[in-house]
Design a protein around this motif. Sequence first.
Motif, PDB file in Angstrom:
ATOM      1  N   THR A 183       0.827  -1.202   0.000  1.00  0.00           N
ATOM      2  CA  THR A 183       0.000   0.000   0.000  1.00  0.00           C
ATOM      3  C   THR A 183       0.864   1.255   0.000  1.00  0.00           C
ATOM      4  O   THR A 183       0.531   2.243  -0.655  1.00  0.00           O
ATOM      5  CB  THR A 183      -0.939  -0.002   1.222  1.00  0.00           C
ATOM      6  OG1 THR A 183      -1.761  -1.175   1.163  1.00  0.00           O
ATOM      7  CG2 THR A 183      -1.822   1.226   1.255  1.00  0.00           C
ATOM      8  N   GLU A 184       1.970   1.214   0.706  1.00  0.00           N
ATOM      9  CA  GLU A 184       2.841   2.383   0.816  1.00  0.00           C
ATOM     10  C   GLU A 184       3.792   2.546  -0.368  1.00  0.00           C
ATOM     11  O   GLU A 184       4.414   3.596  -0.513  1.00  0.00           O
ATOM     12  CB  GLU A 184       3.650   2.308   2.116  1.00  0.00           C
ATOM     13  CG  GLU A 184       2.790   2.430   3.345  1.00  0.00           C
ATOM     14  CD  GLU A 184       3.535   2.147   4.640  1.00  0.00           C
ATOM     15  OE1 GLU A 184       4.725   1.742   4.593  1.00  0.00           O
ATOM     16  OE2 GLU A 184       2.918   2.322   5.707  1.00  0.00           O
ATOM     17  N   HIS A 185       3.920   1.535  -1.227  1.00  0.00           N
ATOM     18  CA  HIS A 185       4.848   1.576  -2.355  1.00  0.00           C
ATOM     19  C   HIS A 185       4.164   1.140  -3.658  1.00  0.00           C
ATOM     20  O   HIS A 185       4.600   0.184  -4.313  1.00  0.00           O
ATOM     21  CB  HIS A 185       6.063   0.677  -2.077  1.00  0.00           C
ATOM     22  CG  HIS A 185       6.820   1.071  -0.864  1.00  0.00           C
ATOM     23  ND1 HIS A 185       6.520   0.598   0.394  1.00  0.00           N
ATOM     24  CD2 HIS A 185       7.859   1.920  -0.715  1.00  0.00           C
ATOM     25  CE1 HIS A 185       7.355   1.131   1.258  1.00  0.00           C
ATOM     26  NE2 HIS A 185       8.175   1.945   0.616  1.00  0.00           N
ATOM     27  N   PRO A 186       3.120   1.832  -4.086  1.00  0.00           N
ATOM     28  CA  PRO A 186       2.395   1.395  -5.283  1.00  0.00           C
ATOM     29  C   PRO A 186       3.223   1.462  -6.567  1.00  0.00           C
ATOM     30  O   PRO A 186       3.047   0.626  -7.453  1.00  0.00           O
ATOM     31  CB  PRO A 186       1.195   2.335  -5.344  1.00  0.00           C
ATOM     32  CG  PRO A 186       1.602   3.537  -4.570  1.00  0.00           C
ATOM     33  CD  PRO A 186       2.521   3.028  -3.492  1.00  0.00           C
ATOM     34  N   ALA A 187       4.113   2.425  -6.674  1.00  0.00           N
ATOM     35  CA  ALA A 187       4.910   2.535  -7.903  1.00  0.00           C
ATOM     36  C   ALA A 187       5.804   1.303  -8.080  1.00  0.00           C
ATOM     37  O   ALA A 187       5.899   0.756  -9.195  1.00  0.00           O
ATOM     38  CB  ALA A 187       5.754   3.806  -7.875  1.00  0.00           C
ATOM     39  N   GLU A 188       6.450   0.864  -7.008  1.00  0.00           N
ATOM     40  CA  GLU A 188       7.283  -0.330  -7.090  1.00  0.00           C
ATOM     41  C   GLU A 188       6.437  -1.561  -7.405  1.00  0.00           C
ATOM     42  O   GLU A 188       6.826  -2.400  -8.217  1.00  0.00           O
ATOM     43  CB  GLU A 188       8.054  -0.564  -5.782  1.00  0.00           C
ATOM     44  CG  GLU A 188       9.159   0.439  -5.538  1.00  0.00           C
ATOM     45  CD  GLU A 188       8.702   1.634  -4.711  1.00  0.00           C
ATOM     46  OE1 GLU A 188       7.507   1.974  -4.736  1.00  0.00           O
ATOM     47  OE2 GLU A 188       9.557   2.220  -4.045  1.00  0.00           O
ATOM     48  N   TRP A 221       7.064  -3.836 -10.761  1.00  0.00           N
ATOM     49  CA  TRP A 221       7.436  -5.241 -10.652  1.00  0.00           C
ATOM     50  C   TRP A 221       6.336  -6.179 -11.134  1.00  0.00           C
ATOM     51  O   TRP A 221       6.463  -7.402 -11.059  1.00  0.00           O
ATOM     52  CB  TRP A 221       7.792  -5.573  -9.205  1.00  0.00           C
ATOM     53  CG  TRP A 221       8.971  -4.820  -8.683  1.00  0.00           C
ATOM     54  CD1 TRP A 221       9.981  -4.249  -9.412  1.00  0.00           C
ATOM     55  CD2 TRP A 221       9.267  -4.544  -7.319  1.00  0.00           C
ATOM     56  NE1 TRP A 221      10.876  -3.631  -8.582  1.00  0.00           N
ATOM     57  CE2 TRP A 221      10.472  -3.799  -7.277  1.00  0.00           C
ATOM     58  CE3 TRP A 221       8.634  -4.842  -6.111  1.00  0.00           C
ATOM     59  CZ2 TRP A 221      11.054  -3.352  -6.098  1.00  0.00           C
ATOM     60  CZ3 TRP A 221       9.215  -4.405  -4.937  1.00  0.00           C
ATOM     61  CH2 TRP A 221      10.403  -3.669  -4.930  1.00  0.00           C
ATOM     62  N   GLY A 222       5.212  -5.627 -11.587  1.00  0.00           N
ATOM     63  CA  GLY A 222       4.119  -6.450 -12.090  1.00  0.00           C
ATOM     64  C   GLY A 222       3.287  -7.115 -11.014  1.00  0.00           C
ATOM     65  O   GLY A 222       2.592  -8.095 -11.269  1.00  0.00           O
ATOM     66  N   LEU A 223       3.347  -6.580  -9.789  1.00  0.00           N
ATOM     67  CA  LEU A 223       2.612  -7.165  -8.667  1.00  0.00           C
ATOM     68  C   LEU A 223       1.287  -6.458  -8.404  1.00  0.00           C
ATOM     69  O   LEU A 223       0.530  -6.875  -7.536  1.00  0.00           O
ATOM     70  CB  LEU A 223       3.480  -7.141  -7.409  1.00  0.00           C
ATOM     71  CG  LEU A 223       4.785  -7.922  -7.515  1.00  0.00           C
ATOM     72  CD1 LEU A 223       5.639  -7.701  -6.263  1.00  0.00           C
ATOM     73  CD2 LEU A 223       4.512  -9.393  -7.727  1.00  0.00           C
ATOM     74  N   GLU A 224       1.039  -5.389  -9.112  1.00  0.00           N
ATOM     75  CA  GLU A 224      -0.211  -4.633  -8.974  1.00  0.00           C
ATOM     76  C   GLU A 224      -0.594  -4.119 -10.342  1.00  0.00           C
ATOM     77  O   GLU A 224       0.263  -3.753 -11.147  1.00  0.00           O
ATOM     78  CB  GLU A 224      -0.003  -3.459  -8.014  1.00  0.00           C
ATOM     79  CG  GLU A 224      -1.253  -2.681  -7.744  1.00  0.00           C
ATOM     80  CD  GLU A 224      -1.018  -1.580  -6.714  1.00  0.00           C
ATOM     81  OE1 GLU A 224      -1.038  -0.407  -7.102  1.00  0.00           O
ATOM     82  OE2 GLU A 224      -0.812  -1.918  -5.536  1.00  0.00           O
ATOM     83  N   ALA A 225      -1.892  -4.098 -10.621  1.00  0.00           N
ATOM     84  CA  ALA A 225      -2.379  -3.627 -11.917  1.00  0.00           C
ATOM     85  C   ALA A 225      -2.615  -2.120 -11.864  1.00  0.00           C
ATOM     86  O   ALA A 225      -2.759  -1.525 -10.809  1.00  0.00           O
ATOM     87  CB  ALA A 225      -3.677  -4.345 -12.270  1.00  0.00           C
ATOM     88  N   SER A 226      -2.669  -1.544 -13.045  1.00  0.00           N
ATOM     89  CA  SER A 226      -2.979  -0.121 -13.188  1.00  0.00           C
ATOM     90  C   SER A 226      -4.240   0.007 -14.024  1.00  0.00           C
ATOM     91  O   SER A 226      -4.479  -0.792 -14.931  1.00  0.00           O
ATOM     92  CB  SER A 226      -1.829   0.594 -13.895  1.00  0.00           C
ATOM     93  OG  SER A 226      -2.210   1.892 -14.277  1.00  0.00           O
TER      94      SER A 226
END
Length: 104
Positions: free
Chosen positions: A86-91, A95-100
């Motif tokens: 939650t605190e590092h959304p850009a990373e 790294w492909g661990l969260e969608a945009s």
Amino acid sequence: MNRTRLKPVSKKRRDENKQRRVNLHAAFGEHPRCVLCEPLRAHGVETGCSGMADDGDEILRRSAGGSITDPANVRPVGRPCHRWATEHPAEMRAWGLEASRYAG
């Protein structure tokens, strides 16, 4: 003047949270493991997570239009990993661990 307190959670959100718990349990079982521990460690991040999942995390965040009840969008995570994500959304996105919402 008649004043009533606001409910901390609306009926709609309470129903969504209940459905989310049911979906997580159905998909990952009674005691799921954190799915972010290993990918974060691979990138050199140590969160202090026990490896057991306490929370559900959305791959596409609610604020970006992600559903909290879609089983394909929610994954089990430990609280320390969830906090870090939650605190590092850009990373997480890099790294492909969260969608945009803009991907694709």
